[in-house]
Design a protein around this motif. Structure first.
Motif, PDB file in Angstrom:
ATOM      1  N   GLU A 298     -44.897 118.887 -22.189  1.00 48.86           N
ATOM      2  CA  GLU A 298     -45.934 118.411 -21.347  1.00 48.86           C
ATOM      3  C   GLU A 298     -47.004 117.268 -21.621  1.00 48.86           C
ATOM      4  N   ALA A 299     -47.247 117.689 -23.011  1.00 44.13           N
ATOM      5  CA  ALA A 299     -48.302 116.654 -23.499  1.00 44.13           C
ATOM      6  C   ALA A 299     -47.759 115.392 -24.075  1.00 44.13           C
ATOM      7  N   ALA A 300     -46.584 115.471 -24.489  1.00 47.87           N
ATOM      8  CA  ALA A 300     -46.033 114.104 -24.563  1.00 47.87           C
ATOM      9  C   ALA A 300     -45.808 113.181 -23.490  1.00 47.87           C
ATOM     10  N   ARG A 301     -45.190 114.187 -22.484  1.00 50.07           N
ATOM     11  CA  ARG A 301     -45.145 113.374 -21.121  1.00 50.07           C
ATOM     12  C   ARG A 301     -46.354 112.684 -20.722  1.00 50.07           C
ATOM     13  N   THR A 302     -47.457 113.514 -20.770  1.00 45.20           N
ATOM     14  CA  THR A 302     -48.563 112.873 -20.358  1.00 45.20           C
ATOM     15  C   THR A 302     -49.097 111.681 -21.104  1.00 45.20           C
ATOM     16  N   VAL A 303     -48.717 111.670 -22.499  1.00 48.63           N
ATOM     17  CA  VAL A 303     -49.217 110.443 -23.428  1.00 48.63           C
ATOM     18  C   VAL A 303     -48.180 109.314 -22.806  1.00 48.63           C
ATOM     19  N   ASP A 304     -47.077 109.571 -22.611  1.00 48.97           N
ATOM     20  CA  ASP A 304     -46.204 108.505 -22.087  1.00 48.97           C
ATOM     21  C   ASP A 304     -46.831 108.148 -20.814  1.00 48.97           C
ATOM     22  N   GLU A 305     -47.025 108.873 -20.055  1.00 51.09           N
ATOM     23  CA  GLU A 305     -47.616 108.294 -18.504  1.00 51.09           C
ATOM     24  C   GLU A 305     -48.833 107.837 -18.878  1.00 51.09           C
ATOM     25  N   ALA A 306     -49.742 107.967 -19.851  1.00 47.17           N
ATOM     26  CA  ALA A 306     -50.989 107.107 -20.027  1.00 47.17           C
ATOM     27  C   ALA A 306     -50.665 105.727 -20.914  1.00 47.17           C
ATOM     28  N   SER A 314     -56.676 108.151 -17.887  1.00 49.73           N
ATOM     29  CA  SER A 314     -55.701 108.458 -18.352  1.00 49.73           C
ATOM     30  C   SER A 314     -55.401 108.910 -19.911  1.00 49.73           C
ATOM     31  N   ALA A 315     -56.340 108.296 -20.638  1.00 52.11           N
ATOM     32  CA  ALA A 315     -56.321 108.481 -22.043  1.00 52.11           C
ATOM     33  C   ALA A 315     -56.972 109.854 -22.377  1.00 52.11           C
ATOM     34  N   ALA A 316     -58.040 110.236 -21.585  1.00 51.41           N
ATOM     35  CA  ALA A 316     -58.835 111.421 -21.720  1.00 51.41           C
ATOM     36  C   ALA A 316     -57.816 112.366 -21.421  1.00 51.41           C
ATOM     37  N   GLY A 317     -57.100 112.400 -20.445  1.00 55.64           N
ATOM     38  CA  GLY A 317     -56.177 113.403 -19.560  1.00 55.64           C
ATOM     39  C   GLY A 317     -55.115 113.612 -20.781  1.00 55.64           C
ATOM     40  N   ALA A 318     -54.624 112.342 -21.596  1.00 55.93           N
ATOM     41  CA  ALA A 318     -53.499 112.730 -22.669  1.00 55.93           C
ATOM     42  C   ALA A 318     -54.114 113.388 -23.868  1.00 55.93           C
ATOM     43  N   ALA A 323     -54.494 118.352 -27.126  1.00 55.46           N
ATOM     44  CA  ALA A 323     -55.314 119.450 -27.667  1.00 55.46           C
ATOM     45  C   ALA A 323     -54.851 120.752 -27.304  1.00 55.46           C
ATOM     46  N   ALA A 324     -54.585 120.977 -26.074  1.00 53.22           N
ATOM     47  CA  ALA A 324     -54.105 122.220 -25.713  1.00 53.22           C
ATOM     48  C   ALA A 324     -52.911 122.460 -26.431  1.00 53.22           C
ATOM     49  N   ALA A 325     -52.020 121.623 -26.279  1.00 53.59           N
ATOM     50  CA  ALA A 325     -50.805 121.760 -27.057  1.00 53.59           C
ATOM     51  C   ALA A 325     -50.789 122.242 -28.603  1.00 53.59           C
ATOM     52  N   ILE A 386     -66.223 115.826 -18.849  1.00 61.46           N
ATOM     53  CA  ILE A 386     -66.605 115.105 -20.246  1.00 61.46           C
ATOM     54  C   ILE A 386     -65.330 114.734 -20.806  1.00 61.46           C
ATOM     55  N   ARG A 387     -65.069 113.338 -20.907  1.00 59.96           N
ATOM     56  CA  ARG A 387     -63.844 112.957 -21.726  1.00 59.96           C
ATOM     57  C   ARG A 387     -64.114 113.147 -23.427  1.00 59.96           C
ATOM     58  N   PRO A 388     -63.029 113.557 -23.791  1.00 60.62           N
ATOM     59  CA  PRO A 388     -63.428 113.890 -25.456  1.00 60.62           C
ATOM     60  C   PRO A 388     -63.569 112.455 -26.057  1.00 60.62           C
TER      61      PRO A 388
END
Length: 394
Positions: A298-306, A314-318, A323-325, A386-388
């Protein structure tokens, strides 16, 4: 040096799976004797795996970050030390892609496609904190530079053709200077003595008047200006290593119980693998490992989408997804590698079997940066939006 050029994601995954099987056989012996995997690293280079993120316009496959994470997970499940060696390589490929001039990209991407490797000379010991960098990049009258300083935890440097060095210039801003492994004044010392990841050779790099042409220097602060995925990708690979360690340890524990463990006399079963208490524990551990693997995907997919639509949000979400992974995979790796002995029994602790390398690797690698701060940033993001921060560790 020549190397195969991988065409696409499917080929990259197939090559990684085949090499992982090949590397798994000797992993325990390499760790026990601290035999540096020079031949195995050379095989990685020749296979083309180390060039899979080279952009398509420069002749590379530019694989997805989902594929890259899976490559690292597969390698780490076989040999956690071997998987750790190219982590910095791919991190600095990002710096070249994001900050390099057209000429720098053309040169370094051709080097990577030829099988050459990037190392790492980033961290320093004895400073106030991890980002207190004191190595200096001093200008010369002709426009070139000279490097002076000492680096520690330099994973990959001993195996590298090019060593990216993080240093401060006259304006005190950080730069990355890429120096060839045989540069005058450069010494790589194999003095890594960590209890885990023994064959990473994460030792010391000494820089005494090392000459650096101007076209081998990249402005590092620009990496963190504007929306970026530098830290997210770097940490994604760390998460993949932890997830791989957990899977490798659980697989070896299951094989040990099936073939070597004796049943506890009170169980009433003929084999240890039939013991319902062990069955229960293996089920619990499998759930933990699968959760880490799912979070990694899921984290990798989010990075690809970003990457496809890069914005601050999108960068913050990735970064939060990674971080969760990473937090889950780190905890899982330590739990599973410790539980290995619980489920496998007394014989599993014998040194000749070297099953403790899984725990040593997990415990060492998960110290890379503290999970507690990742959890803090996740919490702030969830509660306050708050964005990381942009500092390369998220």
């Amino acid at each position: 040096m020549t190397a195969h050029v991988i065409a696409d994601d499917a080929e990259a995954l197939a090559v990684a799976a085949a090499l992982a099987e090949e590397f798994r056989a000797g992993a325990g012996a390499r760790d026990a004797g601290r035999r540096l995997p020079r031949e195995e690293v050379a095989r990685l280079s020749a296979s083309g795996l180390l060039a899979v993120t080279v952009p398509a316009e420069h002749g590379g496959a530019d694989v997805s970050r989902q594929t890259l994470a899976e490559i690292f997970r597969l390698l780490a499940a076989a040999d956690a030390s071997l998987a750790q060696i190219p982590q910095s390589h791919f991190t600095y490929v990002q710096v070249i892609e994001r900050q390099g001039t057209d000429a720098q990209k053309k040169f370094f991407f051709s080097e990577l496609l030829a099988g050459r490797r990037l190392g790492n000379a980033q961290s320093e010991a004895g400073t106030r904190h991890v980002q207190d960098i004191r190595t200096r990049l001093e200008p010369r009258p002709d426009g070139s530079y000279v490097l002076n300083g000492v680096k520690h935890y330099a994973t990959g440097a001993l195996y590298a053709d090019w060593i990216p060095v993080l240093a401060r210039a006259e304006d005190d801003r950080l730069h990355v200077a890429c120096v060839p492994r045989g540069a005058p004044g450069l010494t790589v010392v194999d003095d890594w003595d960590g209890m885990g990841q023994r064959t990473t050779a994460s030792g010391t790099v000494r820089l005494a008047g090392v000459p650096v042409p101007a076209d081998r220097v990249f402005p590092h602060p620009l990496t963190f200006e504007g929306p970026q995925l530098h830290g997210a990708v770097a940490q994604l690979l760390h998460a993949a290593i932890d997830a791989g360690i957990a899977r490798g340890a659980l697989s070896e524990a299951a094989e040990f119980v099936r073939t070597k463990s004796r049943p506890w006399f009170e169980s009433g079963f003929a084999t240890a693998a039939e013991d319902p208490l062990l069955v229960q524990r293996f089920g619990e551990l499998e759930v933990c490992v699968r959760a880490s693997e799912a979070l990694l995907r899921e984290a990798a997919r989010t990075v690809d989408e970003a990457r496809a639509h890069l914005t601050d949000d999108s960068a913050a979400g990735a970064s939060v997804a990674v971080a969760a992974a990473k937090a889950h995979a780190a905890d899982t790796a330590v739990e599973v590698t410790s539980a290995l002995f619980e489920v496998a029994g007394t014989r599993s602790a014998l040194n000749p079997l070297n099953l403790h390398r899984h725990w040593r690797d997990a415990r060492t690698h998960t110290l890379h940066d503290p999970v507690r701060w990742k959890i803090q940033h996740i919490g702030r993001y969830v509660l306050g939006g708050i964005r990381p921060p942009r500092h390369g560790l998220l």
